[in-house]
Design a protein around this motif. Structure first.
Motif, mmCIF file in Angstrom:
data_model
loop_
_atom_site.group_PDB
_atom_site.id
_atom_site.type_symbol
_atom_site.label_atom_id
_atom_site.label_comp_id
_atom_site.label_asym_id
_atom_site.label_seq_id
_atom_site.Cartn_x
_atom_site.Cartn_y
_atom_site.Cartn_z
ATOM 1 N N VAL A 16 -45.742 -61.934 -112.941
ATOM 2 C CA VAL A 16 -45.951 -61.482 -111.567
ATOM 3 C C VAL A 16 -45.619 -59.996 -111.500
ATOM 4 O O VAL A 16 -44.502 -59.586 -111.823
ATOM 5 N N THR A 18 -49.615 -51.508 -100.928
ATOM 6 C CA THR A 18 -48.822 -52.606 -101.486
ATOM 7 C C THR A 18 -49.695 -53.811 -101.792
ATOM 8 O O THR A 18 -50.755 -54.012 -101.188
ATOM 9 N N SER A 19 -49.224 -54.591 -102.745
ATOM 10 C CA SER A 19 -49.838 -55.881 -103.051
ATOM 11 C C SER A 19 -48.960 -57.029 -102.578
ATOM 12 O O SER A 19 -49.302 -58.196 -102.806
ATOM 13 N N LEU A 20 -47.845 -56.719 -101.944
ATOM 14 C CA LEU A 20 -46.925 -57.748 -101.462
ATOM 15 C C LEU A 20 -47.519 -58.488 -100.273
ATOM 16 O O LEU A 20 -48.093 -57.877 -99.370
ATOM 17 N N ASP A 21 -47.357 -59.774 -100.276
ATOM 18 C CA ASP A 21 -47.832 -60.602 -99.162
ATOM 19 C C ASP A 21 -46.663 -60.842 -98.209
ATOM 20 O O ASP A 21 -46.156 -61.954 -98.072
ATOM 21 N N GLU A 30 -53.691 -52.129 -109.982
ATOM 22 C CA GLU A 30 -54.454 -53.358 -109.783
ATOM 23 C C GLU A 30 -54.852 -53.976 -111.124
ATOM 24 O O GLU A 30 -54.807 -55.196 -111.293
ATOM 25 N N ASP A 46 -46.149 -56.686 -108.797
ATOM 26 C CA ASP A 46 -46.582 -56.133 -107.514
ATOM 27 C C ASP A 46 -46.256 -54.651 -107.491
ATOM 28 O O ASP A 46 -45.491 -54.143 -108.317
ATOM 29 N N TYR A 47 -46.813 -53.959 -106.525
ATOM 30 C CA TYR A 47 -46.570 -52.524 -106.412
ATOM 31 C C TYR A 47 -46.361 -52.153 -104.950
ATOM 32 O O TYR A 47 -46.810 -52.839 -104.031
ATOM 33 N N LEU A 51 -41.628 -55.317 -109.443
ATOM 34 C CA LEU A 51 -42.175 -54.545 -108.340
ATOM 35 C C LEU A 51 -42.150 -53.080 -108.728
ATOM 36 O O LEU A 51 -41.063 -52.510 -108.935
ATOM 37 N N ARG A 107 -51.807 -55.519 -112.629
ATOM 38 C CA ARG A 107 -51.466 -56.734 -111.881
ATOM 39 C C ARG A 107 -52.338 -57.902 -112.309
ATOM 40 O O ARG A 107 -51.858 -59.023 -112.479
#
Length: 306
Positions: free
Chosen positions: A89, A175-178, A77, A91-92, A60, A80
């Protein structure tokens, strides 16, 4: 050395740390007038491969609002997507910088937040929501990124004193976190630990003021400081967090100052006797046991940890 944004002569170093322990992946000196974003993409491209060599765990990238730019988000991106192709994996989580145009458009944000208000206490409520934004890189390639937003309204202070006009605080995180908005915000709040790593370099290693007036000399000193920082961090993790630790209270991470005081700064007596020179450390068996264990562990990496 040039003028910084704090109106003093100095530098603006950039650093990257890995994990909760704070392993330093990169520490580079830059002129004081240089903006945070300048050459930050190149810095990120240098430190990410170092992280890939150290761990296979999901990564992260967490950055403050100084890194909020479309070009930097586009690079994240791209990294990623490249990691996804390699089976990794990445993410940011980047703090959004609400520039003047966003702050002045208060009515628009209030209209968006109308469906998300929740009361935290009498006189204070907040709205959390997620939106998608289209950005473009330098080659006009479009990316769709997610931004978590929080708007806080205060009509009274903690003591219940009513305010003449409501106060509003607008924040956001790319963020790219789901994850849920509140979970994303909690992850970013751990960014405060990053400042503790900076503090250890400035205070524990006594580098708040660099010694030379030449940029190249100070840059060399800072790179040597990065090496010393990681060595002391390794000594603290291997010798001062387990059963052999001379420090009484348990901890997941020891400050560099603690490592220096407990393991490095040791008093000794030089004795010349029977044609021999003896270095006598006294009866401090506990610390010597840790030092011997560290020496054995560094010489034989596969040995059992402390």
């Amino acid at each position: 050395m040039t003028r910084t944004y704090q109106q003093v002569d100095g530098y603006t170093p950039i650093a990257a740390y890995l994990g909760n322990e704070g392993w330093c992946l990169g520490l580079e000196l830059r002129p004081g007038k240089q903006h945070t974003m300048k050459e930050s993409n190149a810095f990120l491209e240098r430190v990410l491969p170092r992280a890939y060599q150290l761990t296979q765990a999901p990564l992260l990238v967490r950055e403050d609002s100084g890194f909020d730019s479309q070009a930097h988000l586009a690079l994240l991106e791209q990294q990623r997507q490249a990691c996804a192709e390699d089976g990794r994996v990445l993410d940011y989580l980047v703090k959004w910088n609400p520039r003047r145009s966003a702050k002045d458009d208060q009515d628009t944000w209030l209209a968006v937040a109308a469906d998300y208000w929740e009361e935290l206490r009498p006189g204070k409520r907040q709205a959390l929501w997620t939106q998608t934004v289209s950005i473009r890189d330098d080659h006009q390639v479009e990316y769709v990124v997610k931004r978590v937003m929080r708007l806080v309204e205060r009509t009274a202070d903690h003591d219940g004193q009513l305010l003449i006009e409501p106060e509003y605080e607008l924040e956001g995180w790319w963020t790219s976190l789901d994850e849920a908005p509140q979970a994303v915000i909690q992850r970013y709040q751990a960014h405060a630990t990053h400042e503790q790593f900076h503090s250890e370099i400035k205070t524990d290693l006594d580098l708040e003021r660099l010694p030379s007036g030449k940029f190249a000399t100070n840059d060399l000193i800072l790179h040597l400081a990065q090496l010393a920082y990681n060595i002391l961090r390794l000594m603290g993790q291997l010798g001062m967090t387990g059963e052999l630790s001379p420090v009484r209270h348990p901890a997941k991470r020891r400050r560099l100052r603690t490592v220096l005081q407990e393991l490095v700064h040791r008093a000794a007596l030089v004795i010349h006797k029977a044609r021999q020179t003896i270095l006598d450390f006294g009866q401090d068996v506990g610390r010597m046991t840790v030092l011997k264990t560290l020496r054995r562990r560094f010489r034989y990496p596969k040995a059992a940890p402390c």
